[in-house]
Design a protein around this motif. Structure first.
Motif, mmCIF file in Angstrom:
data_model
loop_
_atom_site.group_PDB
_atom_site.id
_atom_site.type_symbol
_atom_site.label_atom_id
_atom_site.label_comp_id
_atom_site.label_asym_id
_atom_site.label_seq_id
_atom_site.Cartn_x
_atom_site.Cartn_y
_atom_site.Cartn_z
ATOM 1 N N GLY A 183 38.488 49.034 48.249
ATOM 2 C CA GLY A 183 39.919 49.317 48.322
ATOM 3 C C GLY A 183 40.651 48.311 49.188
ATOM 4 N N LYS A 184 39.979 47.865 50.255
ATOM 5 C CA LYS A 184 40.591 46.876 51.143
ATOM 6 C C LYS A 184 40.790 45.551 50.413
ATOM 7 C CE LYS A 184 39.046 47.239 55.271
ATOM 8 N NZ LYS A 184 38.161 47.163 56.460
ATOM 9 N N LEU A 185 39.770 45.151 49.639
ATOM 10 C CA LEU A 185 39.886 43.909 48.867
ATOM 11 C C LEU A 185 41.007 44.000 47.837
ATOM 12 C CD1 LEU A 185 36.250 42.699 48.067
ATOM 13 C CD2 LEU A 185 38.054 41.408 49.219
ATOM 14 N N MET A 186 41.097 45.185 47.192
ATOM 15 C CA MET A 186 42.143 45.383 46.181
ATOM 16 C C MET A 186 43.530 45.318 46.814
ATOM 17 S SD MET A 186 41.430 45.459 43.062
ATOM 18 C CE MET A 186 42.962 46.124 42.453
ATOM 19 N N ALA A 187 43.663 45.967 47.975
ATOM 20 C CA ALA A 187 44.963 45.989 48.646
ATOM 21 C C ALA A 187 45.406 44.573 49.030
ATOM 22 C CB ALA A 187 44.885 46.882 49.871
ATOM 23 N N LYS B 247 45.839 42.500 45.267
ATOM 24 C CA LYS B 247 46.306 43.225 44.088
ATOM 25 C C LYS B 247 47.045 42.314 43.101
ATOM 26 C CE LYS B 247 48.146 47.722 42.897
ATOM 27 N NZ LYS B 247 48.718 48.980 43.418
ATOM 28 N N ALA B 248 47.847 41.416 43.607
ATOM 29 C CA ALA B 248 48.642 40.554 42.722
ATOM 30 C C ALA B 248 47.785 39.492 42.048
ATOM 31 C CB ALA B 248 49.763 39.901 43.512
ATOM 32 N N TYR C 197 38.381 41.035 39.092
ATOM 33 C CA TYR C 197 37.778 39.769 39.494
ATOM 34 C C TYR C 197 38.724 39.006 40.424
ATOM 35 C CZ TYR C 197 34.359 40.751 35.904
ATOM 36 O OH TYR C 197 33.361 41.345 35.168
ATOM 37 N N LEU C 198 38.143 38.454 41.448
ATOM 38 C CA LEU C 198 38.910 37.639 42.389
ATOM 39 C C LEU C 198 38.712 36.162 42.047
ATOM 40 C CD1 LEU C 198 37.973 39.411 45.761
ATOM 41 C CD2 LEU C 198 39.960 39.839 44.286
#
Length: 252
Positions: A158-162, A165-166, A184-185
């Motif tokens: 969730g931290k990575l997504m936050a 996110k964009a 995917y990052l």
């Protein structure tokens, strides 16, 4: 916000060691040539010619928000869990018709011939039940896969997504966008492989269900014809020789 388990993957960290695939196969007793997860890559030779960096894309069932497999299931065996957002298969309800397999744009499902039901990744439900991470996550040597509640900012995923996110990317087919919960990052790698979902029509479903029965009937009919033919031949061989007749139309 409701809990949604998912993965945030940095494809740039994947070294294609396939440790995640082996760990998954062992942890979930995946039979034969079937797999619950994968690592996809583009044309290595082409990349080498262009002197480009090879990107390996790890993946598995995407636990979609709009899962076409759920819509395709005729018995309700496949459903999205309200408690954690994972798409689940109830093996007691699955009839093994295979409609969900064709309806998945990602090829994430297969028919488990040992269990006679559809099967797929469930983020290692048995391991999670005892507080462990999915096998693919704990095995990855570069930590390319991060697992957890995408909606919880205190969770690593969730931290990575936050924070991204964009920029985070979903890999989808534009004609069957199921809103996956795998993100995917950075450079995600190959994006053209998901296919359009094949949703079953009512006729198609009953045809597939009836086909085996029809084949059995046709097979039995064929055996019946062969049996009758054999009987006729045996009767013909056992028939008495024709009676000898006296000389007919003799000449005086």
């Amino acid at each position: 916000m409701a809990k949604q388990l998912g993965m945030v993957i940095d494809a740039g960290l994947c070294i294609d060691c396939k440790g995640c695939m082996a760990a998954c196969k062992v942890a979930n007793e995946v039979p034969g040539d079937n797999w619950r997860n994968w690592i996809k890559s583009g044309d290595m030779d082409l990349r080498a010619q262009k002197r480009g960096r090879m990107v390996f894309q790890p993946g598995n069932c995407m636990q979609c928000d709009k899962p076409t497999c759920v819509s395709a299931c005729p018995t309700g065996a496949t459903y999205k869990s309200k408690s954690d957002g994972v798409v689940v298969i109830d093996r007691g309800l699955c009839i093994g018709c295979g409609q969900c397999i064709k309806a998945c744009p990602y090829g994430a499902r297969y028919r488990n011939d040992k269990l006679k039901v559809a099967d797929k990744c469930d983020f290692c439900a048995s391991r999670r039940a005892v507080g462990l991470e999915p096998a693919c996550v704990s095995t990855c040597p570069t930590k390319a896969r991060v697992f957890g509640d995408l909606n919880d900012p205190a969770n690593p995923a969730g931290k990575l997504m936050a924070a991204n996110k964009a920029k985070a990317t979903q890999v989808v087919n534009a004609q069957s966008n199921t809103d996956p919960n795998l993100y995917y990052l950075g450079e995600a790698g190959l994006k053209s492989w998901p296919v359009k979902a094949q949703m079953p029509g009512a006729f198609e479903f009953w045809k597939n269900l009836a086909d085996p029965a029809v084949k059995v009937v046709v097979g039995l009919s064929g055996l019946g014809v062969l049996a009758m033919l054999g009987k006729q031949l045996m009767l013909k061989n056992d028939a008495p020789p024709p009676e000898e007749h006296g000389e007919e139309g003799g000449h005086e």
